[in-house]
Motif scaffolding. Structure first.
Motif, PDB file in Angstrom:
ATOM      1  N   ILE A 100       0.870  -1.170   0.000  1.00 24.79           N
ATOM      2  CA  ILE A 100       0.000   0.000   0.000  1.00 24.79           C
ATOM      3  C   ILE A 100       0.909   1.223   0.000  1.00 24.79           C
ATOM      4  N   ILE A 101       0.634   2.132  -0.918  1.00 25.17           N
ATOM      5  CA  ILE A 101       1.492   3.290  -1.129  1.00 25.17           C
ATOM      6  C   ILE A 101       0.715   4.560  -0.804  1.00 25.17           C
ATOM      7  N   ASN A 102       1.371   5.511  -0.212  1.00 19.39           N
ATOM      8  CA  ASN A 102       0.841   6.849   0.022  1.00 19.39           C
ATOM      9  C   ASN A 102      -0.268   6.905   1.072  1.00 19.39           C
ATOM     10  N   SER A 103      -0.311   5.946   1.983  1.00 20.94           N
ATOM     11  CA  SER A 103      -1.260   6.048   3.096  1.00 20.94           C
ATOM     12  C   SER A 103      -0.557   6.761   4.239  1.00 20.94           C
ATOM     13  N   ASN A 104      -1.204   7.752   4.777  1.00 26.81           N
ATOM     14  CA  ASN A 104      -0.592   8.578   5.816  1.00 26.81           C
ATOM     15  C   ASN A 104      -0.913   8.008   7.186  1.00 26.81           C
ATOM     16  N   LEU A 105       0.131   7.734   7.951  1.00 27.15           N
ATOM     17  CA  LEU A 105      -0.012   7.199   9.304  1.00 27.15           C
ATOM     18  C   LEU A 105       0.930   7.968  10.222  1.00 27.15           C
ATOM     19  N   PRO A 106       0.448   9.060  10.836  1.00 22.37           N
ATOM     20  CA  PRO A 106       1.319   9.867  11.694  1.00 22.37           C
ATOM     21  C   PRO A 106       1.746   9.098  12.939  1.00 22.37           C
ATOM     22  N   PRO A 107       2.846   9.491  13.559  1.00 19.28           N
ATOM     23  CA  PRO A 107       3.331   8.774  14.745  1.00 19.28           C
ATOM     24  C   PRO A 107       2.364   8.890  15.917  1.00 19.28           C
ATOM     25  N   TYR A 108       2.371   7.867  16.766  1.00 17.07           N
ATOM     26  CA  TYR A 108       1.489   7.830  17.931  1.00 17.07           C
ATOM     27  C   TYR A 108       1.905   8.891  18.947  1.00 17.07           C
ATOM     28  N   GLN A 109       3.177   8.889  19.309  1.00 14.66           N
ATOM     29  CA  GLN A 109       3.725   9.911  20.202  1.00 14.66           C
ATOM     30  C   GLN A 109       4.905  10.540  19.475  1.00 14.66           C
ATOM     31  N   VAL A 110       4.757  11.773  19.094  1.00 16.30           N
ATOM     32  CA  VAL A 110       5.772  12.442  18.278  1.00 16.30           C
ATOM     33  C   VAL A 110       7.122  12.469  18.978  1.00 16.30           C
ATOM     34  N   ALA A 111       7.129  12.676  20.274  1.00 22.98           N
ATOM     35  CA  ALA A 111       8.389  12.784  21.015  1.00 22.98           C
ATOM     36  C   ALA A 111       9.151  11.461  21.065  1.00 22.98           C
ATOM     37  N   ASN A 112       8.439  10.336  21.009  1.00 16.50           N
ATOM     38  CA  ASN A 112       9.079   9.030  21.150  1.00 16.50           C
ATOM     39  C   ASN A 112       9.338   8.300  19.833  1.00 16.50           C
ATOM     40  N   THR A 113       9.031   8.927  18.713  1.00 12.01           N
ATOM     41  CA  THR A 113       9.237   8.241  17.438  1.00 12.01           C
ATOM     42  C   THR A 113      10.677   8.370  16.979  1.00 12.01           C
ATOM     43  N   PRO A 114      11.162   7.384  16.234  1.00 10.37           N
ATOM     44  CA  PRO A 114      12.522   7.479  15.695  1.00 10.37           C
ATOM     45  C   PRO A 114      12.645   8.641  14.720  1.00 10.37           C
ATOM     46  N   LYS A 115      13.857   9.161  14.588  1.00 11.62           N
ATOM     47  CA  LYS A 115      14.071  10.330  13.724  1.00 11.62           C
ATOM     48  C   LYS A 115      13.865   9.998  12.254  1.00 11.62           C
ATOM     49  N   ASP A 116      14.086   8.744  11.868  1.00  7.44           N
ATOM     50  CA  ASP A 116      13.958   8.368  10.467  1.00  7.44           C
ATOM     51  C   ASP A 116      12.567   7.812  10.127  1.00  7.44           C
ATOM     52  N   TYR A 117      11.572   8.015  10.972  1.00  7.46           N
ATOM     53  CA  TYR A 117      10.222   7.510  10.728  1.00  7.46           C
ATOM     54  C   TYR A 117       9.560   8.289   9.595  1.00  7.46           C
ATOM     55  N   ASP A 118       8.994   7.573   8.634  1.00 10.88           N
ATOM     56  CA  ASP A 118       8.314   8.177   7.496  1.00 10.88           C
ATOM     57  C   ASP A 118       6.830   7.813   7.549  1.00 10.88           C
ATOM     58  N   PRO A 119       5.941   8.771   7.781  1.00 10.51           N
ATOM     59  CA  PRO A 119       4.511   8.449   7.873  1.00 10.51           C
ATOM     60  C   PRO A 119       3.901   7.987   6.550  1.00 10.51           C
ATOM     61  N   LEU A 120       4.546   8.263   5.426  1.00  9.11           N
ATOM     62  CA  LEU A 120       4.027   7.864   4.118  1.00  9.11           C
ATOM     63  C   LEU A 120       4.741   6.643   3.545  1.00  9.11           C
ATOM     64  N   ARG A 121       5.438   5.876   4.371  1.00  8.12           N
ATOM     65  CA  ARG A 121       6.219   4.751   3.858  1.00  8.12           C
ATOM     66  C   ARG A 121       5.311   3.676   3.263  1.00  8.12           C
ATOM     67  N   ASN A 122       5.899   2.857   2.379  1.00 10.35           N
ATOM     68  CA  ASN A 122       5.162   1.742   1.787  1.00 10.35           C
ATOM     69  C   ASN A 122       4.994   0.653   2.834  1.00 10.35           C
ATOM     70  N   ARG A 123       3.773   0.132   2.942  1.00  8.21           N
ATOM     71  CA  ARG A 123       3.495  -0.924   3.903  1.00  8.21           C
ATOM     72  C   ARG A 123       3.053  -2.174   3.163  1.00  8.21           C
ATOM     73  N   LYS A 124       3.635  -3.294   3.522  1.00  2.00           N
ATOM     74  CA  LYS A 124       3.369  -4.560   2.846  1.00  2.00           C
ATOM     75  C   LYS A 124       1.993  -5.096   3.247  1.00  2.00           C
ATOM     76  N   LEU A 125       1.253  -5.581   2.260  1.00  2.49           N
ATOM     77  CA  LEU A 125      -0.033  -6.212   2.514  1.00  2.49           C
ATOM     78  C   LEU A 125       0.141  -7.724   2.541  1.00  2.49           C
ATOM     79  N   LEU A 126      -0.577  -8.385   3.416  1.00  2.00           N
ATOM     80  CA  LEU A 126      -0.468  -9.824   3.585  1.00  2.00           C
ATOM     81  C   LEU A 126      -1.627 -10.508   2.867  1.00  2.00           C
ATOM     82  N   LEU A 127      -1.323 -11.024   1.675  1.00  2.00           N
ATOM     83  CA  LEU A 127      -2.291 -11.726   0.846  1.00  2.00           C
ATOM     84  C   LEU A 127      -1.721 -13.081   0.458  1.00  2.00           C
TER      85      LEU A 127
END
Length: 147
Positions: free
Chosen positions: A55-82
Motif C-alpha cells: 500500500i502506497i501513500n497512506s498517511n499514518l502519523p506517529p502515535y507519540q511524536v516525542a518518542n518516534t525514531p528520527k527516520d520515521y516516514d509516515p508515508l512509507r510503503n506498507r506490505k499487505l499480507l495476501l
C-alpha cells in the motif's frame, strides 16, 4: 468489528469490481496510531509486483511524536499480507490500464488489523453525477417515509 479509517472518495470516484481482505504489516507504534483512528487512506493505492502487494501513500502519523525514531516516514510503503494466488490475480488485473487497486477501509477483525482493498475502474463525470442524483433521491424518499 470497528472501522479505523475509510476511503469515502474511492467509493465516489471508482466503480468497485472486486473486493479483497488483507492483513497489513505495521510497526508497534503504528498499530497504536491506527487504533487511535489517525490513519488516512485518501490518495492511497496498492501495487502488486514481485510477488508482493504494497500500500502506497497512506498517511499514518506517529502515535507519540516525542518518542518516534528520527527516520520515521509516515508515508512509507506498507506490505499487505495476501495469499500468492490473490497477489497473482491482482497483478494480472493491474496490467489492464483502466483498472487500479485502492484501499477502501481499515478495520479490526479478531484483534488483527485488516485492510479492505478493491479492484476498481474509474468513473466518468456523468457517472459521478448519476451517483449523486441517486443518493439525493434516496434521501428524499427516506424523508417522505419518515414523516
Amino acid at each position: 468489528m470497528s472501522h479505523y479509517a475509510e476511503n469515502r472518495k474511492a467509493r465516489f470516484d471508482y466503480e468497485i469490481l472486486e473486493k479483497y481482505e488483507a492483513g497489513i504489516e505495521l510497526l508497534g507504534t503504528e498499530v497504536k496510531s491506527v487504533r487511535g483512528g489517525r490513519m488516512s487512506l485518501e490518495g492511497a493505492f496498492v501495487i502488486a509486483r514481485g510477488g508482493e502487494a504494497c500500500i502506497i501513500n497512506s498517511n499514518l502519523p506517529p502515535y507519540q511524536v516525542a518518542n518516534t525514531p528520527k527516520d520515521y516516514d509516515p508515508l512509507r510503503n506498507r506490505k499487505l499480507l495476501l495469499t500468492k494466488k490473490e497477489i497473482i490475480e491482482l497483478a494480472g488485473n493491474e496490467k489492464n490500464k483502466s483498472l487500479t487497486i485502492v484501499p477502501i477501509s481499515v478495520y479490526n477483525k479478531n484483534r488483527k488489523i485488516k485492510v479492505e482493498i478493491a479492484l476498481v475502474k474509474g468513473k466518468k463525470k456523468h457517472d459521478k453525477r448519476e451517483t449523486t442524483k441517486k443518493r439525493e433521491t434516496d434521501r428524499e424518499i427516506r424523508r417522505t417515509l419518515k414523516s
